[in-house]
Structures are given as C-alpha cells and as structure tokens.
Motif scaffolding. Structure first.
Motif, short mmCIF file in Angstrom:
data_model
loop_
_atom_site.label_atom_id
_atom_site.label_comp_id
_atom_site.label_asym_id
_atom_site.label_seq_id
_atom_site.Cartn_x
_atom_site.Cartn_y
_atom_site.Cartn_z
N VAL A 134 25.78 40.87 56.36
CA VAL A 134 26.01 39.96 55.24
C VAL A 134 27.32 40.31 54.53
O VAL A 134 28.10 39.43 54.16
N MET A 135 27.57 41.61 54.34
CA MET A 135 28.84 42.03 53.75
C MET A 135 30.02 41.59 54.61
O MET A 135 31.05 41.13 54.11
N LYS A 136 29.84 41.71 55.93
CA LYS A 136 30.89 41.30 56.86
C LYS A 136 31.19 39.81 56.73
O LYS A 136 32.36 39.41 56.65
N GLU A 137 30.16 38.98 56.69
CA GLU A 137 30.36 37.53 56.59
C GLU A 137 30.96 37.16 55.24
O GLU A 137 31.83 36.28 55.16
N SER A 138 30.51 37.82 54.17
CA SER A 138 31.03 37.51 52.83
C SER A 138 32.51 37.81 52.74
O SER A 138 33.31 37.00 52.25
N GLY A 139 32.90 38.99 53.24
CA GLY A 139 34.31 39.34 53.22
C GLY A 139 35.15 38.43 54.09
O GLY A 139 36.28 38.08 53.74
N ALA A 140 34.58 38.03 55.24
CA ALA A 140 35.33 37.17 56.16
C ALA A 140 35.61 35.80 55.53
O ALA A 140 36.68 35.22 55.77
N VAL A 141 34.66 35.27 54.74
CA VAL A 141 34.89 33.98 54.08
C VAL A 141 36.05 34.09 53.11
O VAL A 141 36.96 33.23 53.08
N VAL A 142 36.07 35.17 52.32
CA VAL A 142 37.19 35.38 51.37
C VAL A 142 38.50 35.54 52.13
O VAL A 142 39.53 34.97 51.78
N GLY A 143 38.45 36.35 53.21
CA GLY A 143 39.66 36.57 53.99
C GLY A 143 40.18 35.30 54.63
O GLY A 143 41.40 35.09 54.72
N LEU A 169 27.17 13.82 62.27
CA LEU A 169 26.59 14.42 63.47
C LEU A 169 27.10 15.84 63.70
O LEU A 169 26.35 16.73 64.13
N LEU A 170 28.38 16.07 63.43
CA LEU A 170 28.94 17.42 63.58
C LEU A 170 28.27 18.40 62.62
O LEU A 170 27.96 19.54 62.99
N PHE A 171 28.04 17.97 61.39
CA PHE A 171 27.37 18.85 60.44
C PHE A 171 25.90 19.05 60.82
O PHE A 171 25.35 20.15 60.62
N ALA A 172 25.26 18.04 61.39
CA ALA A 172 23.89 18.21 61.87
C ALA A 172 23.86 19.24 63.01
O ALA A 172 23.00 20.13 63.05
N GLY A 173 24.81 19.11 63.94
CA GLY A 173 24.90 20.08 65.02
C GLY A 173 25.18 21.48 64.51
O GLY A 173 24.61 22.46 64.99
N ALA A 174 26.07 21.57 63.50
CA ALA A 174 26.41 22.87 62.93
C ALA A 174 25.22 23.50 62.23
O ALA A 174 25.02 24.72 62.27
N ALA A 175 24.39 22.67 61.57
CA ALA A 175 23.20 23.19 60.89
C ALA A 175 22.23 23.79 61.91
O ALA A 175 21.70 24.89 61.72
N VAL A 176 21.98 23.06 63.02
CA VAL A 176 21.09 23.57 64.06
C VAL A 176 21.70 24.81 64.71
O VAL A 176 21.01 25.81 64.96
N HIS A 177 22.99 24.75 64.98
CA HIS A 177 23.71 25.88 65.59
C HIS A 177 23.59 27.12 64.72
O HIS A 177 23.36 28.23 65.22
N THR A 178 23.75 26.97 63.42
CA THR A 178 23.71 28.11 62.52
C THR A 178 22.32 28.73 62.51
O THR A 178 22.19 29.97 62.47
N ASN A 182 28.98 27.38 57.94
CA ASN A 182 28.31 28.38 58.77
C ASN A 182 28.28 29.74 58.08
O ASN A 182 27.23 30.40 58.03
N GLY A 183 29.41 30.17 57.54
CA GLY A 183 29.48 31.48 56.90
C GLY A 183 28.56 31.59 55.69
O GLY A 183 27.88 32.60 55.50
N ILE A 184 28.51 30.55 54.87
CA ILE A 184 27.68 30.59 53.66
C ILE A 184 26.20 30.67 54.04
O ILE A 184 25.43 31.45 53.44
N VAL A 185 25.76 29.88 55.02
CA VAL A 185 24.35 29.90 55.42
C VAL A 185 23.97 31.26 56.01
O VAL A 185 22.88 31.78 55.72
N ILE A 186 24.84 31.86 56.80
CA ILE A 186 24.56 33.18 57.37
C ILE A 186 24.36 34.20 56.26
O ILE A 186 23.42 35.00 56.27
#
Length: 430
Positions: free
Chosen positions: A157-166, A322-331, A269-273
């Motif tokens: 979670v720390m990794k994903e949070s920092g990556a979003v900022v970066g 549709l892309l966001f629907a796919g991204a939601a399932v993918h995440t 994707n990053g926020i949901v993770i």
C-alpha cells in the motif's frame, strides 16, 4: 458500552497508518522507506522512456535493445542476491543494493555514450528486480503468522501510494519536457534510493545463516511446487503489463478513446489498490486459501479481458465507460493476484530461506515484465479481439494451475513433517 470503551473501539477501527504504533513498530521504518522510494520510482517510470530518448539522445532502437538487455540481467539477479541475503543478512544486502542503485541513477546525469548508459541501466534494473524479494525477506524475518501477511500488504500500500504521487510529479516533468526537468527527475529518483538505504539503518538486524552457523546448499531449486508457482505466477503477472504496454497500444490502434483516458485508468487503478489491498490479503492467510484466491484471480482477469475486447473500434462516451468497466474488473483481479501471490509465496517458503525463495519468485514476475511489451503488442495490436480472448485463457489456466500447486505444496510439507521411524537399533531390539 461506556465512553472509554467506545473511544477504544473507534481507535481500533482507524486505519493503521493513522496510529502512531503503526510507524513505531520494528518494520515502521520500512513503511516510511518504501513510501519515499516509491515517489522517486513513480516519477522515474513516468518519464524514463522520454528521458533516454530526449535528454540522453538514444535512438528508439538503442533504447529498445538497452532495456531488453537490462531486463535479462535483472531477471537472473534475484535468486543469487536472495541467497546472499540469507547468508549474510537481508537488511545489509538490501542496504548495499539500494545504495548502489541510487548512485547509479545519479550517475546518469554525468555519463555519455550508449555503452556507458547501458551499463548503468543494467545495474539499475538488476537492483530493481532483486530488491523487492530481499525486502520481503527482511519483513519475514521481523514478523510471523498473520502479522507477516499484514506487514507485506501494508508495504505494498505504501508502494502504491508513493507511486501515485510520483506519477503526478512525472507528469509535471513531462509537461516541461526539457533537459533541466529530466535532471530533476534523475536527482529525485537517485535521492529517494539513497534515503531508502539510510532509513534501513533504523530497521532491526535479521539474523543470518552465518550467524546461526548453518551451512546448506540452495533449497529452492529442489522445491518443485515452488518452481511451478514461480512459472504460473509469472503468467498472472502479465496483468501488470496490460497497463504498462497492452492498453496504451490497444487504445491507440483499436479504439478512438481520447489520450487522457490511459492516465485516468492508471490513477483509478492505483487508488483502488491502496484502499482495498489489505482486505484481500487477509483472505490469503494460508496456502489453501491463497490458492483458492488464485483461481478467482484467473477468472476475474479473464473477464476483464472480455470486457476490454468489447471496446474494439469504440468511440465517445461508450468506449470510455467500457474501458473503466474493464479497468474496475481488472483491478479486482489484480487485488486477488496480489493477495494470493503473497499468501502462496510466503506460505510455501522454508522459514530460513526467505531470500532465495523470494528471489526465485521474483524471477517469474521479472520474466513476465520483460516479455510483456512484445507479447502484448503481438496479441492486442496484431490479433485484436482474439488476442484479448487468448490472454484471458492464459489467466484462467494459470489461476487453475495454482490451485493444484498449492495443494501439492501442502502435501509435500505434510510429508516432510511426518516423524521418522524408530532408529535401527530400536527396531532390532523389538
């Protein structure tokens, strides 16, 4: 319930990161270090291609060759460094590797010429591939039971949070698209690596095999279930390549989605993770439960491929939806992959060999990320909808295979735990 008890309940319900004891724990410095490092890495991966092409001046062919060569070097580095970490101490090896990576990145501001740049890049990617497994070995050496899985999840979670900022910082650097801006990126990424190394000095030492006077050969190469786990997990790891290379190519060649769509999907994707990973990891506390999660991950990722395939030739609001629907399932599928991956890779590891086992596990993911650009380009750009369906089939097969791999590992562990028969002299006396 009185007021004091209510206050204690509310305190326990607060997110871990909002409580002081979260950061004061023995692995608290790892959380801080990972957060800092990921800011630099997020900026790096948002900009590195343009940095090599525009600031250093490599041709696309040189860039492709150099990155491929660096990927091969990094792919085989994890297990040897992991074994070394078990022998001399994972914290010390991780400190040395991260220090080297930070200095190597900073040297990119000074080196010139293709071969010099490629040599430095090989060092950078080698450490990039080896370090995560050794970090898991450090965490595993400082925790046990459910706390171990929770700590690994918190670190991600720390990794994903920092990556979003970066990534946001990287977007600003790309907006300016000048050599001084790319120099800032190099200094930021190199500096965060050095900061990570210094923060590791606050982490308690993990006892090594040498200190325990244990001499043994490499174990993981004789652990057949774990080798199969490495291969099948590598197939599931292709889902990260979908975001890195597959979807950008698909959006460009098979849809009329606006250019900003890819960035919005990655932020989503990053926020949901970050918000949900801990919940999914808790469901993978044992090898059997983690292997069942792996099956679900394959099914969900295959479903996301089917949704993405429906965007072929799409335009306007419909294709974006549709892309966001796919991204939601993918995440959701990615969350299952992460949870099951931590549960299986840690649960199937022999207790005194976390370094070499995690290094081997990283080999599967490293191979997948090296092959992903070429493979996904061929599947999605060349085959179109059929490519998505074939990719989904690969996810289904890999997820189902991990169910049987987990059961195989449990049987092997139970067989190894069975008590030996009575000594020969006892049998003779009987």
């Amino acid at each position: 319930m009185d007021a004091r008890e209510e206050q204690q309940v509310r305190w326990r319900r607060r997110p871990g990161w909002s409580r002081p004891d979260f950061w004061r724990a023995p692995i608290g410095p790892i959380y801080v270090a990972t957060l800092v490092l990921s800011v630099g890495k997020g900026a790096w991966y948002a900009c590195w291609a343009m940095f090599y092409l525009r600031s250093i001046g490599l041709s696309p062919a040189q860039f492709g060759f150099g990155i491929t060569a660096a990927g091969v070097v990094g792919m085989v580095a994890g297990m040897p460094f992991g074994y070394l970490a078990d022998r001399v101490g994972p914290r010390e090896v991780l400190f040395g590797l991260t220090l080297v990576r930070g200095l190597a990145i900073l040297s990119l501001a000074l080196v010139d010429g293709f071969w010099a740049v490629m040599l430095v890049t090989c060092v950078v990617v080698m450490v990039e591939r080896a370090a995560p497994g050794i970090r898991i070995a450090v965490i595993s050496g400082l925790t046990s039971g459910p706390d171990r899985l929770k700590a690994l999840s918190n670190t991600h979670v720390m990794k994903e949070s920092g990556a979003v900022v970066g990534s946001l910082i990287g977007g600003v650097i790309l907006f300016f698209d000048t050599q001084p801006a790319y120099l800032v990126m190099v200094l930021l990424c190199g500096g965060t690596n050095l900061a990570f190394a210094l923060l590791l000095l606050r982490v308690p030492h993990v006892e090594s095999l040498r200190e325990r006077r244990v001499t043994r050969k490499v174990l993981v190469l004789r652990d057949r279930p774990f080798l199969v786990l490495t291969a099948l997990s590598g197939v599931l790891a292709l889902n990260w390549g979908v975001y890195d290379s597959g979807l950008p190519i698909w959006l460009t060649t098979h849809t009329h989605a606006p250019p900003w769509t890819m960035g919005a999907l990655m932020v989503f994707n990053g926020i949901v993770i970050v918000l949900l990973l801990n919940r999914f990891t808790q469901a993978a506390a044992t090898v059997p439960s983690a292997s069942r999660l792996a099956v679900v991950s394959g099914v969900v990722l295959a479903l996301s491929c089917a949704v993405y395939a429906t965007t072929d030739g799409g335009t306007g609001v419909v294709v974006i939806a549709l892309l966001f629907a796919g991204a939601a399932v993918h995440t959701v599928g990615e969350l299952f992959v992460l949870g099951s991956g931590y549960g299986l890779s840690v649960g199937m590891t022999k207790e005194d060999a976390h370094g070499e086992y995690q290094g081997m596990y990283g080999l599967g993911e490293g191979t997948a990320m090296m092959l992903a650009p070429g493979l996904l380009t061929a599947l999605l750009s060349g085959w179109g909808v059929a490519g998505w369906l074939l990719l989904g089939a690969l996810f289904l097969v890999a997820g189902a295979g991990l169910l049987f791999t987990g059961r195989w590992s449990v049987r092997e562990q139970q067989r190894g735990a069975e008590p030996a028969g009575p000594p020969a002299d006892v049998k003779a006396a009987a």
